[in-house]
Design an enzyme around this catalytic site. Structure first.
Site, PDB file in Angstrom:
ATOM      1  CB  SER A  25      17.125   8.892  -0.981  1.00 22.02           C
ATOM      2  OG  SER A  25      16.397   7.823  -1.472  1.00 22.02           O
ATOM      3  CG  HIS A  56      15.020   5.273   2.552  1.00 22.56           C
ATOM      4  ND1 HIS A  56      13.857   5.787   2.059  1.00 22.56           N
ATOM      5  CD2 HIS A  56      15.929   5.426   1.584  1.00 22.56           C
ATOM      6  CE1 HIS A  56      14.058   6.242   0.837  1.00 22.56           C
ATOM      7  NE2 HIS A  56      15.316   6.028   0.527  1.00 22.56           N
ATOM      8  CG  HIS A  78      11.652   2.883  -2.706  1.00 22.99           C
ATOM      9  ND1 HIS A  78      12.115   2.980  -1.414  1.00 22.99           N
ATOM     10  CD2 HIS A  78      11.774   4.117  -3.256  1.00 22.99           C
ATOM     11  CE1 HIS A  78      12.493   4.230  -1.191  1.00 22.99           C
ATOM     12  NE2 HIS A  78      12.297   4.942  -2.277  1.00 22.99           N
ATOM     13  CE1 TYR A  80      15.003   0.314  -3.564  1.00 17.56           C
ATOM     14  CE2 TYR A  80      13.981   1.919  -5.033  1.00 17.56           C
ATOM     15  CZ  TYR A  80      14.696   1.618  -3.886  1.00 17.56           C
ATOM     16  OH  TYR A  80      15.086   2.634  -3.057  1.00 17.56           O
ATOM     17  CD  GLU A  81      12.365  -0.571   0.177  1.00 18.30           C
ATOM     18  OE1 GLU A  81      12.818  -0.822   1.297  1.00 18.30           O
ATOM     19  OE2 GLU A  81      11.551   0.340  -0.035  1.00 18.30           O
ATOM     20  CB  ALA A 108      16.857  11.496  -4.207  1.00 17.07           C
ATOM     21  CG  MET A 206      14.251   4.284  -8.833  1.00 13.10           C
ATOM     22  SD  MET A 206      15.557   3.236  -8.193  1.00 13.10           S
ATOM     23  CE  MET A 206      16.903   3.622  -9.318  1.00 13.10           C
ATOM     24  CB  SER A 207       9.880   7.153  -4.697  1.00 16.03           C
ATOM     25  OG  SER A 207      10.280   8.501  -4.844  1.00 16.03           O
ATOM     26  CG  ASN A 230      21.698  11.294 -10.000  1.00 17.11           C
ATOM     27  OD1 ASN A 230      20.882  11.240  -9.084  1.00 17.11           O
ATOM     28  ND2 ASN A 230      21.518  10.689 -11.156  1.00 17.11           N
ATOM     29  CG  HIS A 242      22.474   4.659  -2.886  1.00 13.16           C
ATOM     30  ND1 HIS A 242      21.225   5.226  -3.074  1.00 13.16           N
ATOM     31  CD2 HIS A 242      22.540   4.368  -1.557  1.00 13.16           C
ATOM     32  CE1 HIS A 242      20.583   5.273  -1.918  1.00 13.16           C
ATOM     33  NE2 HIS A 242      21.352   4.766  -0.980  1.00 13.16           N
TER      34      HIS A 242
HETATM   35  N1  HPA Z   1      17.452   7.540 -11.595  1.00 11.66           N
HETATM   36  C1  HPA Z   1      16.477   6.987 -10.859  1.00 11.66           C
HETATM   37  N2  HPA Z   1      16.280   7.288  -9.584  1.00 11.66           N
HETATM   38  C2  HPA Z   1      17.089   8.196  -9.022  1.00 11.66           C
HETATM   39  C3  HPA Z   1      18.129   8.810  -9.730  1.00 11.66           C
HETATM   40  C4  HPA Z   1      18.317   8.465 -11.098  1.00 11.66           C
HETATM   41  O1  HPA Z   1      19.215   8.968 -11.798  1.00 11.66           O
HETATM   42  N3  HPA Z   1      18.751   9.670  -8.869  1.00 11.66           N
HETATM   43  C5  HPA Z   1      18.088   9.572  -7.682  1.00 11.66           C
HETATM   44  N4  HPA Z   1      17.089   8.676  -7.770  1.00 11.66           N
END
Ligand code: HPA
Length: 267
Positions: A25, A56, A78, A80-81, A108, A206-207, A230, A242
């Site tokens: 990302s 993306h 992903h 989740y998609e 990320a 998440m990847s 983050n 996001h």
């Molecule tokens: N959690 C899950 N996936 C992420 C995060 C997070 O804090 N930051 C970027 N991708």
């Protein structure tokens, strides 16, 4: 599945790539530095899923980067998609079919280790997969790899060492740690992050994990870098968004590009 997709790509390119790169990302601009790029949209590739996330793109960029023939995924798939784990792994299998022997994966991630801060980079030493998903579920394709692949050195030690030495030469501070997969798309709860921390995770995202499993299965050497965009839920007294993820990734992308380009030159 992967044969048809690989044949389609083979017809479009001139030199087979031996290095693959998957960009996370907000980190997709490295692909803009490829010389004489051949762009192959996922939507035109037989059997290929289409990427749907903001930030993306959905395409391969094939060409020369830092004197290496590379194939870059600009945009990944992903869970989740709505894709199943085998679909997430498909591009890695296509890369293997095209001749890729080494894979650089970026993502990320949320920082769990309290020593981390947004904008930091982390070389992935190992991962924790408590998600229950695995791209190798189902009948094993023996032509790709073994039924029960060993994950002891999933993140190739020599490549990690090389990444450290390049970072040090460029004076880029870099951590090393354990990446944990959570499936999303909701971010984790503070209780989940505390659990992951107790388990030994340094970052969460998440990847990456399904792709790495697929890569190890078919004998590809992997090096992974997380961009800590983050701090994970509950580490700071602050909600996650996001937008923050994309914004931090954008601020970090030049550093990451510099690191990766130098790494490729030294391969
Ligand atoms: N959690 C899950 N996936 C992420 C995060 C997070 O804090 N930051 C970027 N991708």
């Amino acid at each position: 599945m992967y044969n048809l997709a690989a044949k389609y790509i083979e017809k479009k390119i001139t030199t087979p790539p031996n290095l693959g790169i998957i960009l996370g990302s907000g980190l997709s601009e490295i692909a803009d530095f490829v010389n004489n790029p051949i762009i192959i949209e996922y939507k035109n590739i037989p059997n290929f899923p289409i990427s749907t996330v903001k930030g993306h793109k959905g395409r391969f960029v094939v060409g020369n980067l830092a004197n290496r023939e590379v194939i870059i995924m600009q945009g990944r798939f992903h869970y989740y998609e709505g894709y199943n784990p085998a679909q997430i792994a498909l591009p890695v299998r296509v890369m293997a079919q095209l001749g890729v022997k080494t894979l650089i994966i970026t993502n990320a991630a949320g920082g769990i280790n309290p020593k981390f801060k947004p904008g930091d980079l982390m070389i992935i030493r190992d991962h924790i997969n408590i998600s229950g998903i695995n791209p190798l579920r189902g009948e094993n394709d023996d032509s790709l790899g073994p039924r029960f692949p060993d994950m002891t050195n999933a993140y190739t030690p020599e490549l990690r060492k090389k990444m450290h030495s390049i970072a040090s030469k460029l004076s880029i501070p870099i951590h090393e740690g354990v990446y944990s997969l959570m499936l999303g798309p909701s971010y984790e709860t503070p209780a989940e992050i505390k659990m992951l921390s107790l388990m030994g995770a340094d970052a969460v995202g998440m990847s990456t994990v399904p792709e790495v499993i697929a890569a190890v299965h078919c004998g590809i050497n992997v090096v992974g870098i997380s961009c800590i965009t983050n701090m994970a839920a509950g580490i700071l007294d602050k909600p996650l968004s996001h937008e923050e993820v994309i914004c931090t990734a954008d601020m970090t992308k030049d550093l990451l590009r510099n690191l990766i380009m130098n790494f490729i030159e030294q391969l």
